[in-house]
Design an enzyme around this catalytic site. Structure first.
Site, PDB file in Angstrom:
ATOM      1  N   GLU A 211       6.504   2.556  -0.423  1.00  0.00           N
ATOM      2  CA  GLU A 211       5.575   2.948  -1.481  1.00  0.00           C
ATOM      3  C   GLU A 211       4.444   3.711  -0.812  1.00  0.00           C
ATOM      4  OE1 GLU A 211       6.445   2.705  -4.399  1.00  0.00           O
ATOM      5  OE2 GLU A 211       8.031   1.216  -4.281  1.00  0.00           O
ATOM      6  N   CYS A 245      -3.581   4.702  -4.447  1.00  0.00           N
ATOM      7  CA  CYS A 245      -2.519   5.658  -4.092  1.00  0.00           C
ATOM      8  C   CYS A 245      -2.110   6.538  -5.268  1.00  0.00           C
ATOM      9  CB  CYS A 245      -1.302   4.923  -3.540  1.00  0.00           C
ATOM     10  SG  CYS A 245      -0.589   3.707  -4.674  1.00  0.00           S
TER      11      CYS A 245
END
Length: 466
Positions: A211, A245
């Site tokens: 991720e 993110c």
């Protein structure tokens, strides 16, 4: 901790998994429940640790994003586990034959979690790992040492050391951790570190879920209410001071709307943050290094011709004592600026203007695929055009980041923004082995087609082509 000691821990977890067999639903529920209890029963201590690690972070923000969001993921797994673990019957061409898919635990899963949401990005993957029947070894970030330390202290109080352990340490320990012979490894962090993790895992053929991040674009079209777009963008861009993110990383805007966008941004951010540096609601940048990195992005852009506009009503961009940086717009950007090359991970928003939507789409497509893309338009045809012609880990239309709260949607990247996805059933399956199981029928029909002699079968097979 040495690599040999780390290997011994993985082997201990693996042997327990083999000897005790596949855990039933009751054991899985219990592990999930203990995960939840750890978070809720130690809430205040955990919130205090996160606050100390950041220098300052709103207790509400940590409670909502790290503790309650983790509990929500755990609850979702508990609520759906009975359905998820059932074998899936599939059709087959032979009467009497039984064919199904059984979801089997992988074994021992390594979790490397980052600093920006130190509980969420440890316990949300753990919810998937435990629901799938695995055991886990967690390596939290060295950049949040207080939080990592309290996790290392609390986990043995809630879990046997053959179920879950926590390994603390610096980047060297992290490198050794990523080279361990797990049955699966999930890493959340930067694209550059993700490359090293994947390379290390490959030595043991360990499958990975990465991720990562990248530069998530926002596109606003001229048919969408600009003030609404501003409110939704800056609600997220100011959350955790942009250290997310999937935070908006740059904005593509019709040329005619730039001045109005700046005015709306100033008005809205001042309404939710009348001040920044002494404001309990506004988060600090995690440490001095990241604080200076963000200032360097601003200085580099300014030196190369960008127009810098702070949204701080006091006109000051940064407070070096508190490590706080006010939301800042970067106008007149171009691609040789560092801020358009690197993931920002902070409260800075570069703005590029475009003349046509295809120009904006082409700009996005010329760059590495992002973890998320955000598109503001009321036109359903335009929405579908953007969805069809761009590729991203997720696409949110007329909002920012709302997809991450929906447990039955997969969360993950594509290309440079990541490999694999989890959350909900997607996480359960990510950390399970989908094993094909066939029970042959009495006649063994499928087997007979491969049994000699072949001459008569050859004639029948050739007849298919006549």
């Amino acid at each position: 901790m040495s690599k040999s000691e780390l290997n011994q821990i993985v082997e201990k977890l693996r042997q327990a998994h083999i000897q005790q067999g596949i855990p039933d639903i009751k054991i899985r529920h219990d592990r999930l429940e203990r995960s939840k209890n750890l978070l809720l029963e130690n809430k205040d201590a955990l919130l205090d640790a996160i606050n100390q690690d950041f220098g300052h972070r709103s207790a509400y923000q940590s409670l909502a994003s790290d503790i309650l969001a983790s509990v929500s993921a755990i609850n979702d797994a508990q609520n759906h586990l009975e359905k998820w673990i059932k074998s899936e019957t599939v059709d087959n061409p032979f009467d009497g034959m039984k064919t199904e898919i059984q979801y089997q635990p992988l074994g021992v899963v390594g979790i490397i979690s980052p600093w920006n949401f130190p509980l969420n990005l440890a316990f949300c993957p753990l919810a998937s790992v435990f629901s799938a029947g695995n055991r886990a070894l967690l390596k939290p970030s060295e950049l949040t040492p207080k939080t990592s330390e309290i996790l290392a202290k609390l986990v043995p109080q809630y879990f046997d050391d053959t179920e879950l352990q926590v390994i603390t340490g610096d980047a060297e320990v992290g490198a050794a951790f990523s080279a361990l012979p797990f049955d699966h490894l999930i890493f959340t962090g930067s694209t550059n570190v993700g490359r090293h993790v994947m390379r290390a895992a490959a030595e043991n053929l360990v499958p990975v879920t990465l991720e990562l991040g990248g530069k998530s674009p926002v596109v606003i079209t001229d048919d969408f209410d600009l003030n609404t777009a501003v409110e939704r963008i800056f609600t997220i861009k100011t959350f955790n001071a942009g250290q997310i993110c999937i935070s908006p990383d740059y904005l593509l805007l019709p040329q005619t709307q730039e001045t109005t966008f700046v005015e709306y941004a100033q008005s809205f951010t001042q309404s939710i943050f009348p001040s920044y540096f002494d404001n309990e609601d506004y988060t600090s940048i995690i440490n001095e290094r990241h604080f200076q990195r963000l200032l360097n992005l601003i200085n580099d852009a300014q030196a190369k011709g960008a127009n810098i506009i702070t949204l701080n009503p006091e006109g000051i961009i940064a407070d070096p004592v508190r490590h706080k940086i006010a939301p800042t717009l970067i106008l007149n950007v171009h691609d040789d600026m560092l801020i358009m090359q690197e993931e920002i991970f902070g409260p800075l928003l570069p703005i590029k203007t475009y003349d046509s939507i295809d120009e904006a789409i082409n700009y996005i497509n010329a760059r590495p695929r992002p973890l998320a893309a955000y598109y503001f338009s009321e036109n359903t045809t335009a929405q579908q055009h953007f969805a069809t012609n761009t590729t991203s880990g997720a696409l949110v239309i007329n909002d920012v980041m709302s997809h991450v709260f929906i447990e039955n949607l997969p969360f993950g990247g594509v290309g440079a923004s990541g490999i694999g996805a989890y959350h909900g059933i997607h996480g359960f399956r990510r950390f399970s082995h989908a094993k094909a199981v066939v029970i042959q029928n009495d006649s063994g029909e499928s087997n007979l087609n491969m049994r000699a002699p072949y001459q008569e079968k050859l004639s029948a097979a050739q007849a298919i082509f006549n």
